[in-house]
Design an enzyme around this catalytic site. Structure first.
Site, mmCIF file in Angstrom:
data_model
loop_
_atom_site.group_PDB
_atom_site.id
_atom_site.type_symbol
_atom_site.label_atom_id
_atom_site.label_comp_id
_atom_site.label_asym_id
_atom_site.label_seq_id
_atom_site.Cartn_x
_atom_site.Cartn_y
_atom_site.Cartn_z
ATOM 1 N N ASP A 214 0.657 -1.227 0.031
ATOM 2 C CA ASP A 214 -0.029 0.103 0.019
ATOM 3 C C ASP A 214 0.906 1.255 -0.150
ATOM 4 O O ASP A 214 1.579 1.553 0.728
ATOM 5 C CB ASP A 214 -0.718 -0.055 1.163
ATOM 6 C CG ASP A 214 -1.975 0.975 1.195
ATOM 7 O OD1 ASP A 214 -2.857 1.201 0.609
ATOM 8 O OD2 ASP A 214 -1.859 1.952 2.293
ATOM 9 N N GLU A 273 1.502 -0.701 -4.898
ATOM 10 C CA GLU A 273 0.611 0.454 -5.472
ATOM 11 C C GLU A 273 1.405 1.626 -5.516
ATOM 12 O O GLU A 273 1.663 2.346 -4.436
ATOM 13 C CB GLU A 273 -0.721 0.386 -4.415
ATOM 14 C CG GLU A 273 -1.688 1.349 -4.751
ATOM 15 C CD GLU A 273 -2.238 2.417 -3.657
ATOM 16 O OE1 GLU A 273 -3.027 3.045 -3.967
ATOM 17 O OE2 GLU A 273 -1.317 2.500 -2.547
HETATM 18 C C1 GLC Z 1 -4.311 3.049 -0.660
HETATM 19 C C2 GLC Z 1 -5.580 2.030 -0.571
HETATM 20 C C3 GLC Z 1 -6.733 2.874 -0.110
HETATM 21 C C4 GLC Z 1 -6.189 3.662 1.086
HETATM 22 C C5 GLC Z 1 -4.843 4.513 1.048
HETATM 23 C C6 GLC Z 1 -4.378 4.699 2.342
HETATM 24 O O1 GLC Z 1 -4.476 3.849 -1.730
HETATM 25 O O2 GLC Z 1 -5.814 1.382 -1.659
HETATM 26 O O3 GLC Z 1 -7.896 2.247 0.105
HETATM 27 O O4 GLC Z 1 -7.482 4.635 1.798
HETATM 28 O O5 GLC Z 1 -3.938 3.769 0.455
HETATM 29 O O6 GLC Z 1 -4.016 3.642 3.296
#
Ligand code: GLC
Length: 544
Positions: A214, A273
Site C-alpha cells: 500500500d 501500489e
Molecule cells: C491505498 C489504498 C486505499 C487507502 C490508502 C491509504 O491507496 O488502496 O484504499 O485508503 O492507501 O492507506
C-alpha cells in the site's frame, strides 16, 4: 497483542501447486475486498471464512491468485488501511486461525494468496502511536509555524482533504497523508524497517505468496519536508513529483524487501501500489532487484479512445521492457469508480475493455464484481457512507491520480465500488451472507448475481470464465510479444502469437477484412464474404 494459532501451521512448506519461478509474469490476480465479498456469520460484513467458502468459485473463474485487502486488527477508520496490529486478524473478519486455514485451503485449491501490507502509516491506535515517547521517534512530528506554533509545519494536504497535519495536546503536529487516524511512519528510523521486516516474515512464514504494498511510493518524504506552494498540490498530484510521493529513497526499501522475498521458496512477490507520474518512473519499482509488479494506473486512467489507449499501452510496455519486467494491467479496484460506469459506455464498453486488457502481454488484476459487470452504485445515501474521503471532502474531479477521486461516480467517493457482491436470489443481501450487508445493495442486482449469470453464455460472468480459460490454453496470451496491425480510425488491432485482437472503440459498427476465426467476442460479431462487422464498443479475439 499477537493472536496465537490454536494448532500448528504447516508454515514454511512450499505453498500451492504450479509454482513456476515466473508465475506472476502473466498471472490473473483477483482482488478480494474482504468486507464485501462473502459474510459467513451474518454481521453484514464479509470475512475470511466467507472468502474460504467461495474459493471454488474463484477456482472455476480461472484466476491464478487472490489478493486480500487488509483484514488486520484495526479501528476501521479507513476500511482497515489503518492497522493497529499487523499480526492479528480483526474480530470483524475472523481469527488468525481463519487466515491460516484460508491460505492453506487456497493452496490446496491451486490458488496463490497475496496479502496487503500497509507500511506508510499505522492506525493512531497502534501501540507505537499510543506511547508519546515512542510516537515521537517513529512517526513524523514537527513543531508548528506561527507565533505559538498554531499553524501546520508545511502546506501539505491530506489525500482525503484538509491539512496533512494534526496538532496534538502537547502542541506539536504529526503528519498524516491520509486520515488523522493514519499517522505516517518515519522511515528514517531503523526500528520501523526492522518491524516491517518482521511483519513480512510473519506472513511469509504463514505461507502467503506475496504482498500488495500500500502506498509503496509514499514511505520516504523529501528532506526538510518542503512546502509545495499554495494551492498547487491538487494540480500537481499524479502528474509531477510531490515531496511526499515517488521519492528516490523508497527504492532502497523495496530492494531490501526483494532480498527478503527471494530468501523464501516458491517465488513470493511484491506488487507496488505506486502512483508514479510517468510509465518510466513506475518502471523503477519493477527493476530486477526491486518488486515484481506495479499496478498500471496510467492504463486505468485512460479513457475509451483508441489513440489514447494505444499510446499508454506502448509507453507502458516500453517502460517495463526496459527493466525486463512484465506490465501489470488493471481496470478497477476498491479506490476507483467501477469501469462499467467509469468508461461511460456501460456494460458493452466494460466487457470490451476487459477483453482488451486480457489480450495484452503481462499480468492482470481483476476487482471482485467486475466479472458480474457490476456498475458503480451512485445513489448511496450519505448516512450509510463510510469512506473517510467523503467526510473530509476530498476533491471529486477525475481521473484518479491518487485513488480517491474519479469522474463518473457518486461525487468520486469510494463506497460506490465497495457494495457487497450479489451471489444468488432476487432480494438483498443476495446470498452475501445470512444477515444484511454493510452497504445497501441495489434492488435490481438479482439479475447480476453469480447464480443468475452462471450458465448463460451471454453473461459477463461466462465471458470472463471463457476468456480466462482461453488465456490458459492459448500459449501466446500472457507474457510474450505483441504487434500492432493497421486498423481504421477508432479501431485497434494487434497480434499476439496465434491470436489477433480487434477493439472497436467507436459507438457504431465498423467493417474490416475478416481477420481469422472468431474465438471470443464481447458482443456478437457478424462475419460474411471475407469481412467482419465489429459491433460498436466491442473487442474480439480471433484465431490466426
Ligand atoms: C491505498 C489504498 C486505499 C487507502 C490508502 C491509504 O491507496 O488502496 O484504499 O485508503 O492507501 O492507506
Amino acid at each position: 497483542m499477537t493472536q496465537e494459532l490454536t494448532s500448528p501451521s504447516p508454515a514454511r512448506q512450499a505453498p500451492g501447486p504450479g509454482r513456476g519461478p515466473g508465475w506472476w509474469r502473466d498471472a490473473v490476480i483477483y482482488q478480494v475486498y474482504v468486507r464485501s465479498f462473502a459474510d459467513s456469520d451474518g454481521d453484514g460484513i464479509g470475512d475470511l471464512q466467507g472468502v474460504r467458502s467461495r474459493l471454488p468459485y474463484l477456482k472455476e473463474l480461472g484466476v491464478d491468485a487472490v489478493w486480500l485487502t487488509p483484514f488486520y486488527a484495526s479501528p476501521q477508520a479507513d476500511g482497515g488501511y489503518d492497522v493497529a496490529d499487523y499480526r492479528a486478524v480483526d474480530p470483524l473478519f475472523g481469527r488468525l486461525q481463519d487466515a491460516d486455514e484460508l491460505i492453506r485451503a487456497a493452496h490446496e485449491t491451486g490458488l496463490r494468496v497475496i496479502v496487503d501490507i500497509v507500511p506508510n502509516h499505522t492506525s493512531d491506535q497502534h501501540p507505537w502511536f499510543q506511547d508519546p515517547e515512542l510516537a515521537r521517534q517513529r512517526y513524523i512530528f514537527r513543531p508548528g509555524k506561527g507565533d505559538s506554533g498554531q499553524l501546520p509545519p508545511n502546506d501539505w494536504e491530506s489525500i482525503f482533504g484538509g491539512p496533512a497535519w494534526t496538532r496534538t495536546g502537547r502542541g506539536d503536529w504529526y503528519l498524516h497523508l491520509f486520515a488523522p487516524e493514519q499517522p505516517d511512519l518515519d522511515w528514517e528510523n531503523p526500528d520501523v524497517h526492522a518491524e516491517f521486516t518482521a511483519i513480512l516474515r510473519f506472513w511469509l512464514d504463514l505461507g502467503v505468496d506475496g504482498f500488495r504494498i500500500d502506498v509503496a511510493h509514499g514511505m520516504v518524504k523529501a528532506a526538510g519536508l518542503p512546502d509545495i506552494g499554495h494551492g498547487r498540490q491538487a494540480t500537481l498530484i499524479g502528474s509531477q513529483h510531490l515531496p511526499f510521493f515517488d521519492q528516490d529513497g523508497v527504492h532502497a526499501i523495496h530492494r531490501a524487501w526483494r532480498t527478503l522475498l527471494d530468501g523464501y521458496d516458491g517465488a513470493r512477490i511484491g506488487v507496488a501500489e505506486a502512483w508514479a507520474p510517468t510509465p518510466e518512473r513506475l518502471a523503477l519499482y519493477v527493476r530486477p532487484d526491486e518488486l515484481h509488479q506495479a499496478f498500471n494506473f496510467q492504463f486505468l486512467g485512460t479513457g475509451w479512445r483508441a489513440d489514447g489507449l494505444r499510446e499508454v499501452i506502448d509507453a507502458s510496455l516500453a517502460a517495463t521492457a526496459s527493466v525486463g519486467a512484465p506490465t501489470t494491467w488493471v481496470l478497477s479496484n476498491h479506490d476507483v469508480v467501477r469501469h462499467t460506469t467509469r468508461l461511460g459506455g456501460g456494460l458493452a464498453r466494460a466487457r470490451a475493455a476487459t477483453l482488451l486488457m486480457l489480450a495484452l502481454p503481462g499480468s492482470a488484476y481483476l476487482y471482485q464484481g467486475e466479472e458480474l459487470g457490476l456498475p458503480e452504485v451512485t445513489d448511496l445515501p450519505d448516512e450509510v457512507r463510510q469512506d473517510p474521503a467523503f467526510f473530509r471532502g476530498a476533491a471529486s474531479a477525475g481521473p484518479a491520480p491518487d485513488g480517491t477521486a474519479d469522474a463518473g461516480g457518486q461525487d468520486g467517493m469510494r463506497d460506490g465500488c465497495r457494495v457487497p457482491l450479489p451471489w444468488a436470489g432476487d432480494r438483498p443481501p443476495y446470498g452475501f451472507g445470512p444477515g444484511g450487508s454493510w452497504l445497501p445493495q441495489p434492488a435490481d442486482w438479482g439479475a447480476l448475481s453469480v447464480a443468475a449469470q452462471t450458465g448463460d453464455p451471454d453473461s459477463t460472468l461466462e465471458l470472463y470464465r471463457t476468456a480466462l480459460a482461453l488465456r490458459r490454453t492459448l500459449p501466446g496470451l500472457g507474457d510474450g510479444p505483441m504487434n500492432w496491425r493497421p486498423a481504421p480510425d477508432g479501431v485497434l488491432t494487434f497480434a499476439r502469437p496465434g491470436v489477433l485482437c480487434t477493439v472497436n472503440t467507436l459507438p457504431d459498427p465498423v467493417e474490416i477484412p475478416l481477420p481469422g476465426r472468431p474465438l471470443l467476442s464481447s458482443a456478437p460479431v457478424a462475419t460474411e464474404d471475407g469481412s467482419a462487422l465489429l459491433p460498436g464498443d466491442s473487442c474480439t479475439w480471433w484465431a490466426i
